[in-house]
Design an enzyme around this catalytic site. Structure first.
Site, PDB file in Angstrom:
ATOM      1  CB  CYS A  94      -8.446  -8.655  14.896  1.00  0.00           C
ATOM      2  SG  CYS A  94      -7.753  -9.107  13.284  1.00  0.00           S
ATOM      3  CG  HIS A 191      -9.285  -3.566  13.461  1.00  0.00           C
ATOM      4  ND1 HIS A 191      -8.680  -3.949  14.630  1.00  0.00           N
ATOM      5  CD2 HIS A 191      -9.134  -4.605  12.596  1.00  0.00           C
ATOM      6  CE1 HIS A 191      -8.165  -5.160  14.486  1.00  0.00           C
ATOM      7  NE2 HIS A 191      -8.427  -5.582  13.267  1.00  0.00           N
TER       8      HIS A 191
END
Length: 239
Positions: A94, A191
């Site tokens: 990310c 994630h």
């Protein structure tokens, strides 16, 4: 006989908003199961970058966290480039994935410079891309995770996607790609944390790190039944 393997965790103080430290825990535990001796070293802004690194992992953060670490990342960027060219495996998620690219243009008009290790750039958006995501990696098969990002990342000619999207948005919700890779450097929006649900990806990173250091990787027998069950559940749930 001791067989140490050093994992460097980049910016855990500021870039760990979605529990990405879980990736480090998985790598550490799987190394132990495979018969190696993991050592985890944290690197935060202002620290001395270690000389001996076998594997690098870093997580995500809000724009404010990226602003905190961006100048320091520029300072260690040449060292990271050298390690990448030496085929040291890296997994960045990310926010750090975005800053491993050329730049991140935030939604409020600020440009955060990246280190250009991955040929990608990111543009902040007003809509968040959120939900369970299933992708397909050319070597390890399905990769599952949970994405939550407003930045849209676009690949340049020098980058290959980490995976292709089966269900979800991926890099930008437009081109069907997820993540990027260069040599053994992997960037992703997955994630969850990503590695607990994707043990084959974890072992691929470990095999590269161990092979670089010892010339071969001798895996142990690991029971991944619970990880496989978690993958099946995640893939069955709608976004």
């Amino acid at each position: 006989m001791s067989r140490p393997v050093r994992i460097l965790q980049l910016y855990p103080r500021d870039m760990n908003i979605y529990g990405d430290w879980g990736n480090t825990l998985v790598l550490k535990q799987r190394l132990t199961w495979h018969g190696y001796d993991p050592e985890v070293v944290d690197y935060n802004p202002g620290d001395t970058f270690p000389d001996d690194v076998d594997l690098i992992v870093g997580g995500g953060g809000q724009d404010s966290g990226q602003i905190v670490i961006v100048d320091d990342l520029q300072k260690i960027g040449p060292r990271l480039h050298d390690l990448a060219e030496a085929d040291v495996p890296m997994l960045v998620v990310c926010g750090l994935y975005q800053l491993f690219g050329h730049h991140f243009d935030t939604v409020d008009g600020r440009r955060l410079p990246g280190i250009g290790l991955l040929d990608v750039h990111t543009v902040g958006g007003t809509t968040r891309l959120i939900g369970n995501i299933t992708t397909r990696h050319p070597d390890v098969g399905d990769l599952v995770g949970y994405e939550n990002h407003s930045g849209k990342t676009y690949l340049g000619a020098g980058a290959q996607p980490l995976a292709t999207v089966v269900q979800g948005a991926g890099n930008n919700g437009e081109d069907g790609t997820e993540g990027a890779r260069h040599r053994n450097v992997l960037g992703t929006y997955l994630h969850g944390s990503v590695l607990p649900k994707n043990p084959r990806l974890a072992d691929r990173l470990l095999a590269q790190a161990v092979d670089n250091r010892y010339g071969e990787f001798s895996p142990g027998a690991v029971d991944d039944r619970y990880a496989d069950q978690a993958r099946r559940v995640a893939m069955s749930r709608p976004r």
